[in-house]
Motif scaffolding. Structure first.
Motif, mmCIF file in Angstrom:
data_model
loop_
_atom_site.group_PDB
_atom_site.id
_atom_site.type_symbol
_atom_site.label_atom_id
_atom_site.label_comp_id
_atom_site.label_asym_id
_atom_site.label_seq_id
_atom_site.Cartn_x
_atom_site.Cartn_y
_atom_site.Cartn_z
ATOM 1 N N UNK A 32 -7.806 -20.720 2.882
ATOM 2 C CA UNK A 32 -7.879 -20.391 1.742
ATOM 3 C C UNK A 32 -8.551 -20.741 1.212
ATOM 4 N N UNK A 33 -9.040 -19.809 -0.505
ATOM 5 C CA UNK A 33 -10.508 -19.831 -1.002
ATOM 6 C C UNK A 33 -10.916 -21.505 -1.169
ATOM 7 N N UNK A 34 -10.059 -22.460 -1.399
ATOM 8 C CA UNK A 34 -10.133 -24.255 -1.557
ATOM 9 C C UNK A 34 -11.112 -24.268 -0.743
ATOM 10 N N UNK A 49 -12.474 -17.581 7.842
ATOM 11 C CA UNK A 49 -11.835 -16.878 8.518
ATOM 12 C C UNK A 49 -10.964 -16.809 7.326
ATOM 13 N N UNK A 50 -10.163 -15.728 6.506
ATOM 14 C CA UNK A 50 -9.276 -15.643 5.739
ATOM 15 C C UNK A 50 -7.767 -16.123 6.126
ATOM 16 N N UNK A 51 -7.265 -17.067 6.057
ATOM 17 C CA UNK A 51 -5.617 -17.127 6.130
ATOM 18 C C UNK A 51 -5.456 -17.608 4.953
ATOM 19 N N UNK A 52 -3.815 -17.183 4.287
ATOM 20 C CA UNK A 52 -3.175 -17.588 3.873
ATOM 21 C C UNK A 52 -2.137 -16.665 3.232
ATOM 22 N N UNK A 104 -7.299 -13.839 -1.224
ATOM 23 C CA UNK A 104 -8.652 -14.134 -1.071
ATOM 24 C C UNK A 104 -9.353 -12.658 -1.058
ATOM 25 N N UNK A 105 -10.277 -12.838 -2.283
ATOM 26 C CA UNK A 105 -11.076 -11.332 -2.709
ATOM 27 C C UNK A 105 -11.799 -10.773 -1.283
ATOM 28 N N UNK A 106 -12.603 -9.866 -1.018
ATOM 29 C CA UNK A 106 -13.038 -9.298 0.279
ATOM 30 C C UNK A 106 -12.565 -8.971 1.608
ATOM 31 N N UNK A 107 -11.539 -9.411 1.435
ATOM 32 C CA UNK A 107 -10.252 -8.802 2.825
ATOM 33 C C UNK A 107 -9.200 -7.928 2.053
ATOM 34 N N UNK A 165 -12.920 -11.991 -8.126
ATOM 35 C CA UNK A 165 -11.300 -12.414 -8.339
ATOM 36 C C UNK A 165 -10.809 -10.816 -7.140
ATOM 37 N N UNK A 166 -9.693 -11.334 -6.565
ATOM 38 C CA UNK A 166 -8.570 -10.719 -5.729
ATOM 39 C C UNK A 166 -7.911 -9.704 -6.854
ATOM 40 N N UNK A 167 -8.274 -8.924 -6.461
ATOM 41 C CA UNK A 167 -7.393 -7.504 -7.105
ATOM 42 C C UNK A 167 -5.892 -7.347 -6.525
#
Ligand code: F6P
Length: 331
Positions: free
Chosen positions: A103-105, A123-126, A131-134, A314-316
């Motif tokens: 995740x972002x951390x 790679x975003x995994x949470x 997470x923004x941009x995905x 910021x993830x919307x």
């Protein structure tokens, strides 16, 4: 000597992480690289907990939740000394590139390593999907399906006893799980951190719905919502909300906190595909000599973003889902 790349998972585990690890390893081998598995995230990295990994080690993991590489929190890695130690350890092992799944951390940690000369791809995994941009992060789809599975069962018992059920789902600062599972699970009310709520309105909504002939109600609450008074709650917000509803409306109310059940189990097809596609692209980027990128899937296309850019966004939350759920609960 072939190029060595490391892979680690960090932060809360998410179903689909194993599918991502598997693809990282096999794609690296496909490109003639030597993949190394780093155990227990940045903690393991600092301590040199890593070894070469083979294609056959990846057998039978695509369907497993959790992460075979394990995950751990590392206070040491938050310090510049810890980060320098981690970079030195990679140097010592001859690993010049690192794939970070988390995740972002975890991504912030990766950015520190990038500044110390390590090539990083994230790679975003949470399950939180924050997470923004995905559009989606790996694990979210499975978590939401886990919630729906539970809500279906809760409905059986709720309808048998004419009860109100307050269901608390994960999402520390994010209402994604509550919103998607609330809409897909037919909740009467959805409470998320992104939208302030008034508990009196929640009670009115339940009373109104029952006045229309409903006999039971589902109130979906994200763990990150504020307390009834608007401050950070002493107890879990769902407990507070549930007790309030019971007292105010007189309806028999039960509170279910789904907890870590949401995070386990076999990843859905959607999560396996997302994990496989993003992980393959991670190796492609490394092969092209790229670094400091985060991969995401936007409108079904895999895209690479500068890590520092992605972290600044910021993830919307798509509030259309919220408005739709309100309409559906109002007639
Ligand atoms: O991974 C994200 C998450 O599941 C959040 O939704 C939740 O608040 C947190 O992790 C729980 O963390 P832990 O497993 O450390 O209790």
């Amino acid at each position: 000597m072939s190029r060595r790349i490391g892979v680690l998972t960090s932060g809360g585990d998410a179903p689909g992480m194993n599918a991502a690890i598997r693809t990282v390893v096999r794609s690296a081998l496909h490109y003639g690289m030597e993949p190394w598995a780093i155990s227990r995230g940045y903690h393991g990295l600092i301590n040199g907990d890593m070894e070469p990994i083979k294609s056959r080690d990846m057998s039978g993991i695509i369907q497993r939740g959790g992460t075979i590489l394990k995950s751990a929190r590392s206070d040491q890695f938050r310090t510049p000394e810890g980060q320098a130690k981690a970079a030195a350890m990679l140097d010592e092992k001859g690993i010049d590139s690192l794939v970070v799944i988390g995740g972002d951390g975890s991504f912030k940690g990766a950015l520190h390593l990038e500044k110390l000369g390590i090539n990083v791809i994230c790679i975003p995994a949470t399950i939180d999907n924050d997470i923004a941009c995905t559009d989606y992060s790996i694990g979210f789809d499975t978590a939401v399906n886990n919630v729906i599975d539970s809500v279906n069962k809760i409905r059986d018992t709720a309808s048998s006893h004419d009860r109100v059920y307050v269901v608390e789902v994960m999402g520390r600062d994010s209402g994604y799980i509550a919103l998607y599972s609330g809409l897909a699970g037919g909740a009467d009310v959805i409470l998320i951190p992104e939208v302030p709520y008034d508990v009196e309105e929640v009670c009115k909504q339940i009373e109104w719905a029952n006045g229309q002939g409903k006999t039971y109600n589902i109130v979906m609450v994200a763990e990150g919502v504020k307390s009834v008074s608007g401050k950070s709650p002493e107890e879990s917000p769902s407990m507070e909300i549930g007790h309030y509803i019971q007292e105010k409306t007189g309806y028999d109310t039960r509170i279910t906190i789904l907890g870590h059940i949401q995070r386990g189990g076999a990843p859905t097809v959607r999560d396996r595909l997302l994990a496989s596609r993003l992980a393959y692209q991670a190796i492609e980027l490394i092969n092209q000599g790229k670094s400091g990128k985060m991969l995401g899937e936007v409108d079904q296309v895999v895209k690479a973003f500068d890590l520092s850019y992605a972290l600044a966004q910021e993830k919307q939350l798509n509030l259309d889902y919220y408005h739709l759920s309100k309409i559906l609960a109002s007639i």
